[in-house]
Each structure stands twice: as C-alpha cells, then as structure tokens.
Design an enzyme around this catalytic site. Structure first.
Site, PDB file in Angstrom:
ATOM      1  N   GLU A 143      38.103 -11.343  32.365  1.00  0.00           N
ATOM      2  CA  GLU A 143      37.302 -10.551  31.425  1.00  0.00           C
ATOM      3  C   GLU A 143      35.842 -10.461  31.852  1.00  0.00           C
ATOM      4  O   GLU A 143      35.205  -9.414  31.700  1.00  0.00           O
ATOM      5  CB  GLU A 143      37.439 -11.099  30.004  1.00  0.00           C
ATOM      6  CG  GLU A 143      38.846 -11.041  29.445  1.00  0.00           C
ATOM      7  CD  GLU A 143      39.540  -9.696  29.602  1.00  0.00           C
ATOM      8  OE1 GLU A 143      38.889  -8.643  29.431  1.00  0.00           O
ATOM      9  OE2 GLU A 143      40.747  -9.693  29.908  1.00  0.00           O
ATOM     10  N   HIS A 146      35.494  -7.739  34.260  1.00  0.00           N
ATOM     11  CA  HIS A 146      35.383  -6.423  33.610  1.00  0.00           C
ATOM     12  C   HIS A 146      33.941  -6.136  33.221  1.00  0.00           C
ATOM     13  O   HIS A 146      33.447  -5.015  33.385  1.00  0.00           O
ATOM     14  CB  HIS A 146      36.261  -6.354  32.355  1.00  0.00           C
ATOM     15  CG  HIS A 146      37.669  -5.954  32.608  1.00  0.00           C
ATOM     16  ND1 HIS A 146      38.031  -4.755  33.184  1.00  0.00           N
ATOM     17  CD2 HIS A 146      38.827  -6.609  32.351  1.00  0.00           C
ATOM     18  CE1 HIS A 146      39.337  -4.682  33.269  1.00  0.00           C
ATOM     19  NE2 HIS A 146      39.856  -5.804  32.778  1.00  0.00           N
TER      20      HIS A 146
END
Length: 179
Positions: A143, A146
């Site tokens: 994450e 990202h």
C-alpha cells in the site's frame, strides 16, 4: 473491481505520488479519506473473500491523490496509514505472489523485506513508528508503494512477468513463513 470504484491499471492516479496531509490542520480531510477507504474496503469484501491474506486499499486506488491507505490483516482490526514512510527495511527478504485490486486478473511474484519500520502521522499530527513483520509487512509495503506511485510489478525481478489468475494455484491461501 472497476464496478466497485477501484481505479484500474493505466490510470494516472496510480503512477503519481500521493500528496501528504498537513496534520493536524487537515484532520477533517484525512478523516474523510479514511472513511472513504473503509467504505471501499467494505464494498470489496462483500464481493471477494480476502480472509486468507488480508486486504489493502490506498487512496489513489479510489481516485484520491492523498497519502492515506487502510490495511486489513487477516483476523485483525484495520491499520490506518496516514503519510506513511518506510524508515527501515530488513535485508532479509522473501518472495510471495501478490495480487492488486487495480489489476485483479493477474498475480506477480514479488520480493519484499520480511520486516519494515514505518512512520505514520496521527490525525493529531503526532509521528508514530511501528514495526511490521512477514505478511503484514508485505501488505503495508504494497500500500505504501501505491502512495509512492508504484505498482507491485515495479518490484518484481527482471524477466519475471505477472501470471493470469487462472494459472495461479494458491488463490485464497494464506502466506506461510518459517518461524
């Protein structure tokens, strides 16, 4: 996943670094984004079972270019990541297959550190340091990538390509680690 509001591979939101929050000044905005991430996670969970490996969603995946993500480890409460930054990564690595909500039809073999230290910011503006290990470290690192504008394919070894989900034989199984 597009029908569930998840931005798909090729969208500009996925390749640009997310903008950090100025906390506590932007507390309300950060809280709103976290609520949107949790709502997206709930929609996704109703359609697919992620109980074996966990689930994560980063704000750019729902068209919000802010530095926020939520990770739901198997059998645990969600982890909220605001302005996360990896400060230490172990040299000890492993390679496991990962998927991504932004291109859900493939899986890729991704090397990642087994232990990471992450600094995040609370809504009150305090910096908190947390150490994550093994599967949770993998979810959190994915994450954070990202939020830095990276997809897991950028972490794969040269010459290794993602495989179609039909060829991936461990779908739904938990990652295993040596103790």
């Amino acid at each position: 996943m597009l029908d569930l509001g998840v931005v798909q591979y090729g969208a500009p939101d996925l390749s640009e670094p997310a903008r950090p929050f100025s906390l506590p000044d932007e507390r309300q905005a950060a809280d709103t984004v976290v609520g949107q991430l949790l709502a997206a996670m709930e929609r996704i969970r109703h359609v697919h079972d992620f109980s074996g490996k966990g689930l994560g969603v980063a704000a750019p995946q729902i068209e919000i270019r802010r530095s926020a993500a939520v990770v739901q480890p198997p059998g645990a409460d969600p982890i909220v990541l605001l302005n996360p930054r990896i400060t230490v990564a172990s040299e000890e690595m492993d390679e496991k297959f990962e998927g991504c909500l932004s291109f859900f039809d493939v899986r890729g073999l991704v090397p990642r550190p087994l232990r990471i230290t992450v600094e995040t910011t609370t809504l009150e503006g305090q910096v908190v340091t947390t150490v994550y290990e093994r599967g949770i470290a993998r979810l959190v690192h994915h994450e954070i990538d990202h939020l830095d504008g990276l997809l897991y394919t950028a972490r794969m070894r040269t010459g290794v390509a993602p495989i179609p989900v039909e060829e991936y034989r461990q779908t739904g199984r938990a990652w295993t680690y040596e103790q």
